[in-house]
Structures are given as structure tokens and as C-alpha cells.
Design a protein around this motif. Structure first.
Motif, PDB file in Angstrom:
ATOM      1  N   ILE A 185       1.556  -2.060   3.508  1.00 15.42           N
ATOM      2  CA  ILE A 185       1.675  -1.305   2.262  1.00 15.42           C
ATOM      3  C   ILE A 185       0.277  -0.943   1.780  1.00 15.42           C
ATOM      4  O   ILE A 185      -0.557  -1.818   1.528  1.00 15.42           O
ATOM      5  N   ASN A 186       0.025   0.356   1.643  1.00 14.01           N
ATOM      6  CA  ASN A 186      -1.250   0.826   1.115  1.00 14.01           C
ATOM      7  C   ASN A 186      -1.128   1.029  -0.391  1.00 14.01           C
ATOM      8  O   ASN A 186      -0.452   1.942  -0.845  1.00 14.01           O
ATOM      9  N   PRO A 187      -1.771   0.183  -1.203  1.00 10.57           N
ATOM     10  CA  PRO A 187      -1.697   0.343  -2.659  1.00 10.57           C
ATOM     11  C   PRO A 187      -2.475   1.544  -3.175  1.00 10.57           C
ATOM     12  O   PRO A 187      -2.350   1.893  -4.348  1.00 10.57           O
ATOM     13  N   ASN A 188      -3.312   2.153  -2.337  1.00 11.09           N
ATOM     14  CA  ASN A 188      -3.959   3.418  -2.667  1.00 11.09           C
ATOM     15  C   ASN A 188      -2.996   4.542  -2.290  1.00 11.09           C
ATOM     16  O   ASN A 188      -2.261   4.428  -1.308  1.00 11.09           O
ATOM     17  N   SER A 189      -3.008   5.640  -3.009  1.00 10.07           N
ATOM     18  CA  SER A 189      -2.025   6.701  -2.757  1.00 10.07           C
ATOM     19  C   SER A 189      -2.504   7.728  -1.735  1.00 10.07           C
ATOM     20  O   SER A 189      -2.019   8.853  -1.720  1.00 10.07           O
ATOM     21  N   SER A 190      -3.426   7.342  -0.866  1.00  7.52           N
ATOM     22  CA  SER A 190      -3.932   8.245   0.170  1.00  7.52           C
ATOM     23  C   SER A 190      -3.203   7.993   1.481  1.00  7.52           C
ATOM     24  O   SER A 190      -3.312   6.912   2.069  1.00  7.52           O
ATOM     25  N   THR A 191      -2.464   8.995   1.954  1.00  3.57           N
ATOM     26  CA  THR A 191      -1.760   8.847   3.226  1.00  3.57           C
ATOM     27  C   THR A 191      -2.729   8.786   4.400  1.00  3.57           C
ATOM     28  O   THR A 191      -2.434   8.142   5.414  1.00  3.57           O
ATOM     29  N   LEU A 220       5.162  -8.515   5.637  1.00  2.00           N
ATOM     30  CA  LEU A 220       4.579  -7.517   4.747  1.00  2.00           C
ATOM     31  C   LEU A 220       3.081  -7.776   4.615  1.00  2.00           C
ATOM     32  O   LEU A 220       2.654  -8.920   4.446  1.00  2.00           O
ATOM     33  N   LEU A 221       2.306  -6.719   4.674  1.00  2.95           N
ATOM     34  CA  LEU A 221       0.863  -6.813   4.514  1.00  2.95           C
ATOM     35  C   LEU A 221       0.440  -5.920   3.358  1.00  2.95           C
ATOM     36  O   LEU A 221       0.711  -4.713   3.366  1.00  2.95           O
ATOM     37  N   VAL A 222      -0.204  -6.494   2.351  1.00  2.00           N
ATOM     38  CA  VAL A 222      -0.719  -5.725   1.208  1.00  2.00           C
ATOM     39  C   VAL A 222      -2.162  -5.347   1.529  1.00  2.00           C
ATOM     40  O   VAL A 222      -3.049  -6.202   1.592  1.00  2.00           O
ATOM     41  N   ALA A 223      -2.407  -4.057   1.712  1.00  2.00           N
ATOM     42  CA  ALA A 223      -3.677  -3.589   2.265  1.00  2.00           C
ATOM     43  C   ALA A 223      -4.646  -3.081   1.207  1.00  2.00           C
ATOM     44  O   ALA A 223      -5.158  -1.960   1.285  1.00  2.00           O
ATOM     45  N   ALA A 224      -4.897  -3.908   0.190  1.00  2.00           N
ATOM     46  CA  ALA A 224      -5.977  -3.642  -0.765  1.00  2.00           C
ATOM     47  C   ALA A 224      -6.667  -4.971  -1.036  1.00  2.00           C
ATOM     48  O   ALA A 224      -6.012  -6.011  -1.132  1.00  2.00           O
ATOM     49  N   PHE A 225      -7.973  -4.955  -1.180  1.00  2.00           N
ATOM     50  CA  PHE A 225      -8.746  -6.189  -1.245  1.00  2.00           C
ATOM     51  C   PHE A 225      -8.396  -7.041  -2.469  1.00  2.00           C
ATOM     52  O   PHE A 225      -8.511  -8.260  -2.437  1.00  2.00           O
ATOM     53  N   GLY A 226      -7.936  -6.410  -3.539  1.00  2.00           N
ATOM     54  CA  GLY A 226      -7.539  -7.155  -4.730  1.00  2.00           C
ATOM     55  C   GLY A 226      -6.152  -7.758  -4.639  1.00  2.00           C
ATOM     56  O   GLY A 226      -5.711  -8.431  -5.568  1.00  2.00           O
ATOM     57  N   ASP A 227      -5.430  -7.513  -3.535  1.00  2.00           N
ATOM     58  CA  ASP A 227      -4.086  -8.054  -3.310  1.00  2.00           C
ATOM     59  C   ASP A 227      -3.120  -7.778  -4.458  1.00  2.00           C
ATOM     60  O   ASP A 227      -2.377  -8.671  -4.905  1.00  2.00           O
TER      61      ASP A 227
END
Length: 315
Positions: free
Chosen positions: A4-10, A71-78
Motif C-alpha cells: 500500500i502506497n500512502p502517497n497518491s503517486s501511481t 500487507l506492507l505499508v510503504a511510507a516511512f512514518g507507517d
């Protein structure tokens, strides 16, 4: 595995998914998903908080599909990591292939079969922000509101979770039952890997407005005694991300400062969108460089199989 990319950039989602696939190989297929809304980069605390419910919603959709093993949360701030773990904890009895069974029961208290209650997000104690309500206890979350998986601020590990921060096979881990769906954040995984064995570690990143949040995360994981500090790149994060060569140069300087000035023996690259630069820095820096996406993939492999694969454990 669903990344899961928490940033909205595809485009960032595609890049991070490719890194995860290279790390995991064919044994565990990877599907990348992008949150429905939010900034293209998480560069300040407000953006990090706003991303949490979006991550939770994306994770619930992935689990409802019935083919999600991890599930993997892919932002450093989790962002959203704790709420996702709470949601998956109840799914353990049905396994990864049956999160929402024929009975219609949900995987977590307060979440109906649809996966999303009328309030918008589960579970008692977790409002739309994705963080616990002060004074409303949530399992595994201290009064600070910052979760401490296995290693609390006291530095004393939870039984069944060694100092590496990863669970012992066969011993249940709060929020990640043996038969359930592992949920791993790239920040937590990279920090725990960097600090394993008491290694002094630093962090190099591009987001000065998140410095306090990063320090808090280190403290919450019980790693402050091994933390040598944070080194930031010069220049706006958005400008650096648009210039890969400049980004690599500035990050390399920050990594070298962590090692030469602060005494770090391992350096975490703090950011999912920095994934490609992190991989390149392995060959350019003498100090150990921990790339967060591969570190999270190794943690997931360990949780699923009880062993680490997908690359050198020190990287």
C-alpha cells in the motif's frame, strides 16, 4: 502481498512494487495499490496523519478480496499501521484466504462484513485519523498513542519477540496471529533491522518537517540507545524527487555524515519514494545502508515462514 502506497503517486507505487518483487522473487507475488486521495508525497505531520485512514481503507479492501497473504505499508512514518494490525488480528481464525467468511462476521470487532462500518473506519478507540483517542485504551498502544510492537519504550522486549523485533515462530505476536495476515511498515522494519544486535544506526532522509515524528518513532520502538541521529538532505523534498541524480548525491552526503560524524554503523534511508536511491547507495557507501522496502519484505517473509530471505539481512 499487497503493498500500500500512502502517497497518491501511481508512479511511486510502481517503483516500490518493482523493488518488492525483486526482493521477494516468485515465491510471493506482489500487488501494489495507491491510496484513493492525498498528497503525492508525505512531507509533514498533517499529511502523515491524513494518510492513516486512507491506508486503513486500502488494506481493508485488499483483505476483502480474499487473496491477501500480507500487507506492507510503504511510507516511512507507517501511517495506519496500528489500525491495520487491529483489523487483521481478528482475521487469524479464518486465515489469509478467508478474511470475511460465509458467516458474514468481520475480522475485527466493530467492523461489519463490508469491512468498513458506518462511522467510516473500525474499531473502538481508532477514530478517522487512524490514531487512538486519548484516554480510550487500545490494545498494545501506550498512553503516548505511539505503538510499540514487541519493544516498548522501556527497551524490554515482549515475551516471544527477540531483540531483533521479529517474532519467534510458533509464539503468537499481538496483532499478528500465526494464522493471520502479517502487517509490516517499512519504517518499523528498517529501524529494527538497522538496530539488530545493538548496532549504532542513523537515518538519512529528505523531509525536515517529519524530524520530530521520526525521533518519536525511534523512541517508541525502544531504540534510542542505539540511535546516532538524523541527517537531512539540503533542498526541498519535491525538488529532489524530480532530479534522481541530485537526490542520490544529497542522500550520499547525508549517509556519509551519519557514519563519519555521528558514528553510525548502519544507516536507514527514510522514505519509500527514496527506494531506488537506497538501492544504489549500497554500492556507493562503505557503511551498511538499509533500504526500507527490502527490509519490510524480509520481515514479512520471516513472519510468514519463520526465516529471512530476499537479500542480505544487513541491508
Amino acid at each position: 502481498m499487497v503493498l500500500i502506497n500512502p502517497n497518491s503517486s501511481t508512479a511511486t507505487t510502481a517503483m516500490m512494487t518493482a523493488i518488492a518483487r525483486r526482493t521477494l522473487g516468485p515465491a510471493l507475488p506482489v500487488r501494489g495499490v495507491t491510496v484513493a486521495r492525498g498528497p503525492r508525497m508525505l512531507t509533514d505531520p498533517e499529511a502523515l496523519r491524513a494518510a492513516a485512514p486512507e491506508v486503513l481503507a486500502a488494506g481493508l479492501r485488499a483483505m476483502a478480496g480474499g487473496d491477501c497473504a500480507a500487507l506492507l505499508v510503504a511510507a516511512f512514518g507507517d501511517p495506519g499501521l496500528t489500525a491495520l494490525r487491529t483489523a487483521t488480528a481478528g482475521a487469524g481464525a479464518r486465515g489469509a484466504s478467508g478474511v470475511y467468511g460465509a458467516s458474514g462476521a468481520s475480522g475485527a470487532p466493530g467492523i461489519p462484513a463490508s469491512g468498513i462500518p458506518a462511522s467510516g473506519f473500525p474499531a473502538p478507540g481508532f477514530p478517522a485519523s487512524g490514531f487512538p483517542t486519548p484516554g480510550f485504551p487500545a490494545p498494545g498502544i501506550p498512553a503516548s498513542g505511539i505503538p510499540t510492537p514487541g519493544i516498548p519504550a522501556s527497551g524490554i522486549p515482549t515475551p516471544g519477540i527477540p531483540t531483533s523485533g521479529f517474532p519467534t515462530p510458533g509464539i503468537p505476536t499481538p496483532g499478528i496471529p500465526a494464522s493471520g495476515i502479517p502487517v509490516v511498515g517499512i519504517g518499523e522494519a528498517a529501524l529494527l533491522e538497522a538496530a539488530a544486535g545493538g548496532t549504532p544506526f542513523g537515518i538519512a532522509t529528505t523531509t525536515p518537517l517529519l524530524a520530530d515524528a521520526i525521533h518519536a518513532r525511534v523512541n517508541a520502538l525502544g531504540l534510542a540507545d542505539r540511535y546516532t541521529g538524523l541527517r537531512l538532505t539540503a533542498g526541498a523534498p519535491e525538488r529532489l524527487s524530480a532530479d534522481p541524480e541530485l537526490l542520490l548525491d544529497r542522500l550520499e552526503r547525508a549517509v556519509r555524515a551519519c557514519a563519519e560524524r555521528d558514528g553510525a554503523r548502519a544507516v536507514v534511508i527514510g522514505g519509500g519514494p527514496l527506494g531506488e536511491a537506497a538501492e544504489e547507495l549500497h554500492a556507493r557507501c562503505a557503511v551498511r545502508v538499509i533500504a526500507p522496502i527490502p527490509a519490510a519484505c524480509r520481515a514479512i517473509t520471516h513472519l510468514l515462514t519463520g526465516r529471512r530471505t530476499g537479500g542480505p539481512a544487513v541491508r
